[in-house]
Design a protein around this motif. Structure first.
Motif, short mmCIF file in Angstrom:
data_model
loop_
_atom_site.label_atom_id
_atom_site.label_comp_id
_atom_site.label_asym_id
_atom_site.label_seq_id
_atom_site.Cartn_x
_atom_site.Cartn_y
_atom_site.Cartn_z
N LEU A 1 -31.34 -11.38 13.28
CA LEU A 1 -30.70 -10.10 13.58
C LEU A 1 -29.31 -10.34 14.18
CD1 LEU A 1 -30.98 -7.11 13.51
CD2 LEU A 1 -32.35 -7.19 15.58
N TRP A 2 -29.21 -11.36 15.02
CA TRP A 2 -27.89 -11.73 15.57
C TRP A 2 -26.92 -12.06 14.46
CZ3 TRP A 2 -26.24 -12.88 20.79
CH2 TRP A 2 -27.18 -12.51 21.76
N GLN A 3 -27.38 -12.89 13.53
CA GLN A 3 -26.51 -13.29 12.41
C GLN A 3 -26.07 -12.06 11.63
OE1 GLN A 3 -29.04 -15.99 10.32
NE2 GLN A 3 -28.57 -17.73 11.64
N HIS A 4 -27.00 -11.15 11.45
CA HIS A 4 -26.70 -9.95 10.68
C HIS A 4 -25.62 -9.12 11.38
CE1 HIS A 4 -27.26 -6.41 8.19
NE2 HIS A 4 -27.51 -5.70 9.27
N VAL B 1 -30.37 -2.06 18.57
CA VAL B 1 -30.66 -2.01 17.14
C VAL B 1 -32.18 -2.03 16.92
CG1 VAL B 1 -30.51 -3.30 14.97
CG2 VAL B 1 -28.48 -3.02 16.40
N GLN B 2 -32.88 -2.83 17.71
CA GLN B 2 -34.33 -2.88 17.54
C GLN B 2 -34.96 -1.53 17.88
OE1 GLN B 2 -35.06 -6.50 19.81
NE2 GLN B 2 -35.57 -7.58 17.93
N HIS B 3 -34.28 -0.76 18.73
CA HIS B 3 -34.77 0.57 19.05
C HIS B 3 -34.44 1.57 17.94
CE1 HIS B 3 -34.28 4.63 20.80
NE2 HIS B 3 -35.34 4.32 21.48
N ASP B 4 -33.16 1.55 17.50
CA ASP B 4 -32.72 2.55 16.52
C ASP B 4 -33.12 2.20 15.09
OD1 ASP B 4 -31.62 3.88 18.61
OD2 ASP B 4 -29.53 3.63 18.02
N GLN B 5 -33.28 0.91 14.82
CA GLN B 5 -33.60 0.45 13.46
C GLN B 5 -34.77 -0.55 13.53
OE1 GLN B 5 -31.71 1.06 10.47
NE2 GLN B 5 -30.69 2.66 11.63
N PRO B 6 -35.95 -0.06 13.87
CA PRO B 6 -37.06 -0.99 14.11
C PRO B 6 -37.43 -1.87 12.92
CG PRO B 6 -37.78 1.31 14.21
CD PRO B 6 -36.31 1.33 14.09
N ASP B 7 -37.06 -1.44 11.70
CA ASP B 7 -37.44 -2.23 10.52
C ASP B 7 -36.35 -3.20 10.08
OD1 ASP B 7 -39.81 -0.80 10.48
OD2 ASP B 7 -38.93 0.78 9.24
N ARG B 8 -35.23 -3.16 10.77
CA ARG B 8 -34.09 -3.94 10.31
C ARG B 8 -34.40 -5.43 10.25
NH1 ARG B 8 -28.80 -1.02 9.98
NH2 ARG B 8 -27.25 -2.61 9.59
N LEU B 9 -35.06 -5.93 11.29
CA LEU B 9 -35.30 -7.37 11.38
C LEU B 9 -36.20 -7.84 10.25
CD1 LEU B 9 -34.98 -10.03 12.76
CD2 LEU B 9 -36.68 -9.35 14.44
N ALA B 10 -37.26 -7.09 9.97
CA ALA B 10 -38.19 -7.51 8.92
C ALA B 10 -37.47 -7.61 7.58
CB ALA B 10 -39.35 -6.52 8.83
N ALA B 11 -36.47 -6.75 7.37
CA ALA B 11 -35.76 -6.74 6.09
C ALA B 11 -34.85 -7.96 5.94
CB ALA B 11 -34.93 -5.46 5.98
N LEU B 12 -34.65 -8.70 7.02
CA LEU B 12 -33.73 -9.83 6.98
C LEU B 12 -34.41 -11.16 6.72
CD1 LEU B 12 -31.56 -8.90 10.10
CD2 LEU B 12 -30.90 -8.68 7.70
N GLN B 13 -35.72 -11.13 6.55
CA GLN B 13 -36.44 -12.38 6.34
C GLN B 13 -35.89 -13.12 5.12
OE1 GLN B 13 -38.40 -13.58 8.68
NE2 GLN B 13 -37.85 -11.69 9.73
#
Length: 425
Positions: A22-25, A312-324
RNA sequence: GCGACCGUAGCUCAGUUGGUUAGAGCACCAGAUUGUGGAUCUGGGUGUCGCGGGUUCGAUCCCCGUCGGUCGCCCCA
């Protein structure tokens, strides 16, 4: 007295997958966006001579007085790990002289403050900041605020609020202090102990006290801007007018206070409700640093990346999973000859851009397939003495369990085509 | 610098009003025709109950100290 063998220094963390994705993103988004505004990156040293910070931030600020990691080098010079990014960038830009006029720089990296860690506050933390140099100009301030809003939008944030205020010109400060003191003096008894102290040391700090009793008093105080000179008030009005022209949802908050001495005119803070007690996602403002009697002007902001990640983890909870990352191909070997051949095959696949992994030890077929499954591989390539002799490989689809034995070259072609991604050909 | 809370398996946590062999879920490992994973099944506990001391016949539990963590104050991103 046990020295922790496996723990970093308190307030400093090892950042790893999956969160580091998520940091990289966020960093990639920023590096894409900032050039659109004409900003280019500067990487200043993490360590500076101590006066770089003390003369810019102000000797009496908390950051300088009690939060800096300062020590002497072997020659006895006082060095400090940077507690913020602006001072170092100014040190650089001022050294470039006239060439720095109008320069636009951004930085991204670790900062250090020796504070008690808590939610959203680390001793080594990370900031993304920008500095836009040049004479005070409301449009420049507004552009930087708009950039910030754009950046946070690109991160998928929506629950933040933007508060702005003015500190006025430096020459206004005595009048503002006197005006606030006169208005607050009758209420001294109603204030908390901290605020009674602040009344003498830094009266602006009364304005953002969290105590209910103090807030009641503060609400009765006049707007500090009312004590400022006309140019200061006009500057703020122009900033507000331009912000409205951009439809930026900004609130003028006369009680907003910022902690560093170098701010003049516009200051602002962006807050986010998911951050706990430390709810400032970023802070910024216009500043003037005097170096060698020459004033150095600019406007900028710094955003806390730890806090941005939380938001971001609050506003976009699915963001991290999409970055796998893509599911790799897993190479399975039966016997030492196949294991060695797989090492070569792995390099060939990777040179072709196909992510793959393989078992380096001498494990059973069952264990190797289990490993393939654990890493989420979509495909397994199986080779034993039989395939080696035939020049083939068995390609197994781990989603549906089907498998087919093909010439090795065909397997490579096929896997390079899917680049390790899941779906069937 | 000040305050509150927490520390039991790899992870998340239960537990004992002080009592004998310390538990659950997940994870992990192994399941014999030495070439077939996942869901299910069978078996396996992998532990200095953070550390040191005290009280006690007996401490993971109570007390003190210490180390570590979390959150809050101050302040800041």
């Amino acid at each position: 007295m046990d020295t922790p063998l496996f723990q970093p220094i308190p307030g400093m963390v090892d950042l790893t997958a999956p969160e580091v994705l998520l940091w990289q993103h966020l960093e990639e988004q920023a590096r894409q966006l900032l050039p659109l505004y004409g900003f280019s990156e500067i990487r200043t040293p993490a360590l500076e001579y101590t006066p770089v910070f003390t003369r810019s931030l102000g000797e009496t600020t908390d950051v300088v007085q009690k939060e800096m990691y300062t020590f002497a080098d072997r020659g006895g010079r006082s060095l400090t790990l940077r507690p913020e990014g602006t001072a170092g960038v100014i040190r650089y830009a001022a050294g470039q002289g006239a060439a720095a006029e109008g320069a636009r720089l951004y930085y991204l990296g670790p900062m250090f403050r020796c504070e008690r860690p808590q939610a959203g506050r680390k001793r080594q933390f990370h900031q993304l900041g920008v500095e836009s140099f040049g004479e005070p100009n409301p449009a420049a301030d507004v552009e930087v605020i708009a950039l910030q809003q754009h950046l946070f939008q690109s991160w998928g944030l929506h629950a933040f609020t933007i508060d702005i205020n003015t500190r006025g010109l430096p020459e206004d400060r005595p009048a503002v202090t006197a005006g606030l003191a006169a208005a607050a003096r009758p209420h001294l008894d109603a204030l908390c102990a901290d605020c009674r102290r602040r009344f003498d040391t830094n009266i602006f700090r009364l304005l953002d006290c969290k105590q209910a009793a103090c807030r009641q008093v503060v609400d009765t105080l006049p707007d500090p801007a009312s004590f400022m000179s006309a140019p200061s008030r006009v500057y703020l009005a122009e900033v507000v007018r331009l912000l409205q022209g951009l439809n930026l949802p900004v609130r003028v908050n006369p009680r907003l206070v910022r902690g560093l001495d170098y701010y003049i005119h516009t200051v602002w803070e962006i807050r986010h409700p998911a951050l706990g007690a430390q709810d400032a996602l970023s802070g910024g403002g216009r500043y003037r640093v005097t170096l060698d009697t020459k004033p150095f002007d600019g406007v900028g902001f710094a955003a806390g990346l730890e806090r941005a990640v939380m938001a971001v983890q609050h506003d976009q909870p699915d963001r991290l999973a999409a970055l796998q990352p893509p599911r790799p191909v897993w190479l399975v070997a039966l016997g030492p000859a196949a294991r060695e051949a797989n090492l070569r095959l792995a390099q060939e696949l990777r040179q072709g851009g196909c992510a793959c992994g393989l078992d380096l030890g001498d494990r059973s077929l069952k264990a190797q397939l289990r490993a393939a499954n654990r890493v989420g591989a979509a495909w397994a390539v199986l080779r034993g003495d039989r395939e080696l002799a035939a020049g083939t490989a068995t390609l197994k689809n781990l989603q549906d369990g089907t498998q087919v034995e093909l010439p090795l070259a065909d397997v490579v072609t096929k896997l390079n085509a899917v680049k390790g991604r899941g779906t069937t050909s």
